[in-house]
Write a protein that holds these residues in place. Structure first.
Motif: not given
Length: 413
Positions: A372-398
């Motif tokens: 549940d804690s993982l599912a609550a993370i919708k964005t993360y600023d990391g080495v990949l840049g800004k990661i956005e997680f969609d409703e399927k828990r798949d990431p989107r990056v530039a």
């Protein structure tokens, strides 16, 4: 949730009890009577359920056991060195903070589905792992992933770009970007930069990832008006590609689109050059981004084009720091697999801290809290840049489109 964890989460956990004080009067006798009356009233209220005393906070865990399974031997082991480096570096950094420690159990699935299943069963049942990193490729995930889903064990994939793996269930997460999301950028760049007009495709037809990548390329090529002269297939473990490449040579194409895993890619590219396909350009998928593939393919890969969710020269501060630390530690260059894995470990640690798993929680409860804690993370600023997680828990990056130049990846331009 994309920001760094709240500093309040760090440090040793404490247990806070509640103490009730009664105010006394200056007269000991009257004070005692008042206290006795107050105690009697309080006792009656407690019995009636009208007053609730504060409950002592549950002490949280200080160590979290996690599992990681990748192919350190077998046909796809070419990818796993940088993944292990990314795991080791992130875990070492996070454990040095002195708060919640990650106890990582690492296993080799020998590039097989059966071994991936066996390792998952070990992690779930014997090791009581709270989360599993890996396995390496999509076919193994489709084989082993349902075990974790049924057992309600969170899984974090760091290398699997195969479409649909998170649809196994709501316990499957990933930092690896689906190939179909970045392939169109490769095709557009090939058309604009290389003037690609007529291509042949070659792909591994018994590997789910390669088939998915082949289909994504086919759709993108058609969308860009590029002619597909034909397609040839190979199988996992093949080492002789001369028959397929001879047919492709007769097609008179300007570009060969390769959708295969690492060892097959190395063989296809090196043998194509030996067979006289000197003028044909290569474009491909995730295998083209692997440092090990570039090294083994050598001069045959010069000029090869691909899209990647991460690139060495990305200038945001976290990546600059990551690349420097990786080079200093391993005396080599990281690749996108190291970056995705490194970010994944940090995301899991953030989720572990936010989950506040209690020492008295059962393994099942702890796994649910972490999921549940993982599912609550919708964005993360990391080495990949800004990661956005969609409703399927798949990431989107530039991401970026890159090419091989003098044995190294550079931005394609």
């Amino acid at each position: 949730m994309g920001a760094a964890p709240d500093p309040g989460f760090f440090g040793s956990p404490t247990t806070k009890g509640a103490t009730m004080f009664l105010r006394h009067s200056s007269s000991p006798v009257h004070g005692f009577k008042r206290a006795s009356r107050a105690g009697a009233v309080l006792a009656s209220l407690l019995l009636a359920g009208a007053v609730a005393l504060p409950v002592a906070a549950q002490e949280t865990i200080t160590t979290a056991k996690l599992g990681a399974v990748y192919a350190f031997s077998g046909p796809v082991a070419i990818y796993s060195t940088t993944i292990k480096n990314g795991l080791d570096m992130a875990v070492a950094e996070l454990n040095a903070k002195g708060d919640l420690k990650i106890d990582l159990v690492l296993e080799d699935d020998r590039s097989t589905k059966d071994d991936a299943i066996n390792v998952y069963q070990k992690f779930i049942q014997r090791d009581q792992a709270l989360l599993i990193f890996g396995p390496l490729i999509g076919g193994q995930v489709f084989a082993a992933g349902p075990l974790a889903q049924r057992a309600k064990v969170p899984v974090m994939l760091t290398s699997v770009a195969t479409p649909g793996v998170t649809l196994i269930g709501d316990h499957i997460f990933r930092t690896s970007v689906e190939s179909a999301a970045i392939i169109p950028a490769t095709v557009k760049t090939a058309k604009d930069l290389l003037k690609t007009a007529r291509v042949a495709q070659i792909y591994t037809n018994d590997d789910q990832f390669s088939v998915g990548e082949f289909k994504a390329y086919e759709a993108a090529l058609k969308a860009n008006g590029i002619q597909i002269a034909g397609a040839e297939t190979v199988r996992t473990g093949d080492v002789d590609f001369s028959a397929q490449l001879t047919k492709i040579k007769a097609m008179n194409v300007d570009t060969l689109v390769v959708s295969s895993q690492g060892q097959e890619v190395v063989g296809i590219l090196t043998q194509a050059r030996k067979l006289g396909l000197d003028k044909v350009r290569f474009i491909g998928g995730n295998a083209f981004n692997a440092a090990g593939v570039v090294k083994e393919a050598g001069a045959a890969m010069e000029g090869a084009l691909s899209a990647t969710p991460w690139f060495l020269a990305m200038e945001h501060p976290k990546n600059v720091e990551f690349v420097k630390k990786y080079r200093d530690k391993y005396k080599s260059e990281p690749d996108w697999l190291a970056a995705q894995t490194y970010d994944a470990v940090y995301i899991v640690k953030q989720a572990l801290l936010a989950a506040k798993i209690g020492k008295d929680d059962s393994v099942a409860v702890a796994r649910t809290k972490l999921r549940d804690s993982l599912a609550a993370i919708k964005t993360y600023d990391g080495v990949l840049g800004k990661i956005e997680f969609d409703e399927k828990r798949d990431p989107r990056v530039a991401g970026a489109v890159i090419k091989v130049e003098s044995g190294k990846h550079v931005i394609a331009k």
